[in-house]
Scaffold this active site. Structure first.
Site, PDB file in Angstrom:
ATOM      1  N   LYS A  45      20.631   6.803  70.710  1.00 33.77           N
ATOM      2  CA  LYS A  45      21.885   6.333  70.108  1.00 33.77           C
ATOM      3  C   LYS A  45      23.060   6.310  71.093  1.00 33.77           C
ATOM      4  O   LYS A  45      23.911   5.442  71.029  1.00 33.77           O
ATOM      5  CB  LYS A  45      22.256   7.219  68.912  1.00 33.77           C
ATOM      6  CG  LYS A  45      21.464   6.934  67.651  1.00 33.77           C
ATOM      7  CD  LYS A  45      21.920   7.891  66.554  1.00 33.77           C
ATOM      8  CE  LYS A  45      21.484   7.447  65.195  1.00 33.77           C
ATOM      9  NZ  LYS A  45      22.085   8.237  64.114  1.00 33.77           N
ATOM     10  N   ASP A  81      26.597   4.354  60.479  1.00 28.79           N
ATOM     11  CA  ASP A  81      26.595   5.674  59.826  1.00 28.79           C
ATOM     12  C   ASP A  81      27.953   5.954  59.168  1.00 28.79           C
ATOM     13  O   ASP A  81      28.017   6.507  58.064  1.00 28.79           O
ATOM     14  CB  ASP A  81      26.297   6.788  60.842  1.00 28.79           C
ATOM     15  CG  ASP A  81      24.802   6.915  61.121  1.00 28.79           C
ATOM     16  OD1 ASP A  81      23.998   6.447  60.295  1.00 28.79           O
ATOM     17  OD2 ASP A  81      24.447   7.486  62.169  1.00 28.79           O
TER      18      ASP A  81
HETATM   19  N1  NAP Z   1      21.745  10.830  55.961  1.00 28.21           N
HETATM   20  C1  NAP Z   1      21.886  10.051  57.008  1.00 28.21           C
HETATM   21  O1  NAP Z   1      21.954   8.822  56.926  1.00 28.21           O
HETATM   22  C2  NAP Z   1      21.992  10.680  58.370  1.00 28.21           C
HETATM   23  C3  NAP Z   1      22.469   9.942  59.463  1.00 28.21           C
HETATM   24  C4  NAP Z   1      22.572  10.584  60.709  1.00 28.21           C
HETATM   25  C5  NAP Z   1      22.167  11.916  60.828  1.00 28.21           C
HETATM   26  N2  NAP Z   1      21.705  12.581  59.736  1.00 28.21           N
HETATM   27  C6  NAP Z   1      21.316  13.989  59.813  1.00 28.21           C
HETATM   28  O2  NAP Z   1      22.437  14.729  60.243  1.00 28.21           O
HETATM   29  C7  NAP Z   1      21.997  15.864  60.992  1.00 28.21           C
HETATM   30  C8  NAP Z   1      22.750  15.923  62.320  1.00 28.21           C
HETATM   31  O3  NAP Z   1      22.367  14.818  63.109  1.00 28.21           O
HETATM   32  P1  NAP Z   1      23.087  14.510  64.519  1.00 28.21           P
HETATM   33  O4  NAP Z   1      22.579  13.204  64.953  1.00 28.21           O
HETATM   34  O5  NAP Z   1      24.543  14.753  64.431  1.00 28.21           O
HETATM   35  O6  NAP Z   1      22.438  15.665  65.433  1.00 28.21           O
HETATM   36  P2  NAP Z   1      23.049  16.284  66.790  1.00 28.21           P
HETATM   37  O7  NAP Z   1      23.918  15.285  67.463  1.00 28.21           O
HETATM   38  O8  NAP Z   1      21.886  16.884  67.484  1.00 28.21           O
HETATM   39  O9  NAP Z   1      24.005  17.472  66.260  1.00 28.21           O
HETATM   40  C9  NAP Z   1      23.453  18.602  65.642  1.00 28.21           C
HETATM   41  C10 NAP Z   1      24.569  19.435  65.019  1.00 28.21           C
HETATM   42  O10 NAP Z   1      23.969  20.516  64.302  1.00 28.21           O
HETATM   43  C11 NAP Z   1      24.466  21.753  64.834  1.00 28.21           C
HETATM   44  N3  NAP Z   1      23.412  22.756  64.782  1.00 28.21           N
HETATM   45  C12 NAP Z   1      22.114  22.616  65.142  1.00 28.21           C
HETATM   46  N4  NAP Z   1      21.438  23.760  64.944  1.00 28.21           N
HETATM   47  C13 NAP Z   1      22.342  24.652  64.452  1.00 28.21           C
HETATM   48  C14 NAP Z   1      22.258  26.007  64.033  1.00 28.21           C
HETATM   49  N5  NAP Z   1      21.088  26.677  64.085  1.00 28.21           N
HETATM   50  N6  NAP Z   1      23.358  26.601  63.549  1.00 28.21           N
HETATM   51  C15 NAP Z   1      24.539  25.924  63.468  1.00 28.21           C
HETATM   52  N7  NAP Z   1      24.681  24.641  63.852  1.00 28.21           N
HETATM   53  C16 NAP Z   1      23.594  24.010  64.340  1.00 28.21           C
HETATM   54  C17 NAP Z   1      24.871  21.444  66.253  1.00 28.21           C
HETATM   55  O11 NAP Z   1      25.777  22.429  66.679  1.00 28.21           O
HETATM   56  P3  NAP Z   1      26.024  22.681  68.264  1.00 28.21           P
HETATM   57  O12 NAP Z   1      26.994  21.608  68.686  1.00 28.21           O
HETATM   58  O13 NAP Z   1      26.601  24.042  68.296  1.00 28.21           O
HETATM   59  O14 NAP Z   1      24.688  22.568  68.933  1.00 28.21           O
HETATM   60  C18 NAP Z   1      25.514  20.059  66.051  1.00 28.21           C
HETATM   61  O15 NAP Z   1      26.802  20.167  65.478  1.00 28.21           O
HETATM   62  C19 NAP Z   1      20.472  15.718  61.145  1.00 28.21           C
HETATM   63  O16 NAP Z   1      19.857  16.502  60.165  1.00 28.21           O
HETATM   64  C20 NAP Z   1      20.227  14.248  60.853  1.00 28.21           C
HETATM   65  O17 NAP Z   1      18.942  14.010  60.305  1.00 28.21           O
HETATM   66  C21 NAP Z   1      21.623  11.997  58.514  1.00 28.21           C
END
Ligand code: NAP
Length: 246
Positions: A45, A81
């Site tokens: 992405k 998104d």
């Molecule tokens: N429903 C939808 O259409 C949609 C669309 C996009 C994404 N999503 C979902 O949204 C979620 C995030 O996606 P993303 O693309 O933003 O991922 P990302 O860029 O990898 O970001 C992950 C986020 O989660 C936090 N995190 C991960 N493990 C953690 C833990 N153990 N404790 C506290 N915080 C934690 C990270 O914090 P740090 O910065 O501290 O690492 C960061 O803020 C995923 O589950 C994804 O499937 C859903």
């Protein structure tokens, strides 16, 4: 997408194109020749941005592209998104004007961008505070420090989990047990599983909840309309998504 194409009698294919980091340029060459567009997912992405001919201001601000539209050989990167998230809120009638967002990754950036653009007041908390600080400096909202988190959660009218906590680990929670809004609503962007522990506990506490499928549907609706110029068949898309996730 297949359900949407079937519903409107559009001939075409929507299929997975596994692409290695080093294969992005070649893949995009093929897209330019043969595809109306593609969705982009992790880990491409962000890294796809410099390979595109154009990126919308929204995708540039968020720093991530999840939808590419082929406009006569020019590849234009969008981020659906943000629009998908807001579409789901509007659909639920949850336009509370104030929210607390957990997370500072790509999904959180899209959510905060959408809310700030619509004039909402947005608090942001993330495990890595520096990342949340960067997010609010670039997109707006304010940082919620760890010692202020519990109070901010209790008083927010809308809590959004945009962290990946709960993804494939349904018992993990992004907040300490028992810390929930007093009377607000809770959105969890995680869609695998649909019923995360956060949503289960929120529902048990009498709160209204929204699962990650709603935003997934919303971003797909927007992508479909960008590719086809036609109104998306929302009911058919939703049915297919819910059946696949059941
Ligand atoms: N429903 C939808 O259409 C949609 C669309 C996009 C994404 N999503 C979902 O949204 C979620 C995030 O996606 P993303 O693309 O933003 O991922 P990302 O860029 O990898 O970001 C992950 C986020 O989660 C936090 N995190 C991960 N493990 C953690 C833990 N153990 N404790 C506290 N915080 C934690 C990270 O914090 P740090 O910065 O501290 O690492 C960061 O803020 C995923 O589950 C994804 O499937 C859903």
């Amino acid at each position: 997408m297949r359900a949407a194409m079937d519903a409107l009698g559009i001939e075409g294919v929507y299929e997975l194109l596994p692409t290695k980091a080093g294969g992005l340029e070649a893949r995009l060459g093929a897209v330019r020749e043969r595809f109306a567009g593609v969705n982009v997912t992790v880990p491409h992405k962000e890294r796809i941005v410099p390979h595109l001919d154009e990126v919308t201001p929204e995708a540039a601000a968020i720093g991530a592209v999840n939808t590419v539209v082929n406009v006569e050989g020019r590849l234009v990167g969008h981020n659906t998104d943000a629009a998908g998230f807001y579409w789901a809120l509007e659909r639920a009638g949850w336009l509370t004007g104030e929210a607390l967002v957990l997370g500072a990754g790509g999904a959180a950036r899209a959510v905060v961008h959408a809310l700030v653009r619509e004039g909402w007041l947005v608090g942001v908390h993330n495990r890595s505070l520096a990342r949340a600080q960067r997010l609010v400096e670039e997109l707006g909202g304010w940082l919620v420090a760890p010692e202020k988190l519990e109070k901010a959660v209790r008083r927010t009218p809308l809590l959004v989990n945009a962290t990946s906590v709960g993804l494939d680990e349904p018992e993990d929670m992004p907040l300490p047990p028992g810390v929930l809004p007093k009377s607000g609503r809770v959105v969890d962007l995680v869609y695998r599983p649909l019923e995360t522990r956060l949503l289960r506990e929120a529902r048990a506490a009498g709160l209204e909840v929204q699962d990650g499928l709603e935003m997934l549907l919303g971003q797909g609706v927007r992508a479909f309309e960008l590719w086809t110029g036609r109104r998306a068949p929302v009911a058919a898309m939703e049915r297919a998504l819910r059946e696949r996730s059941a």
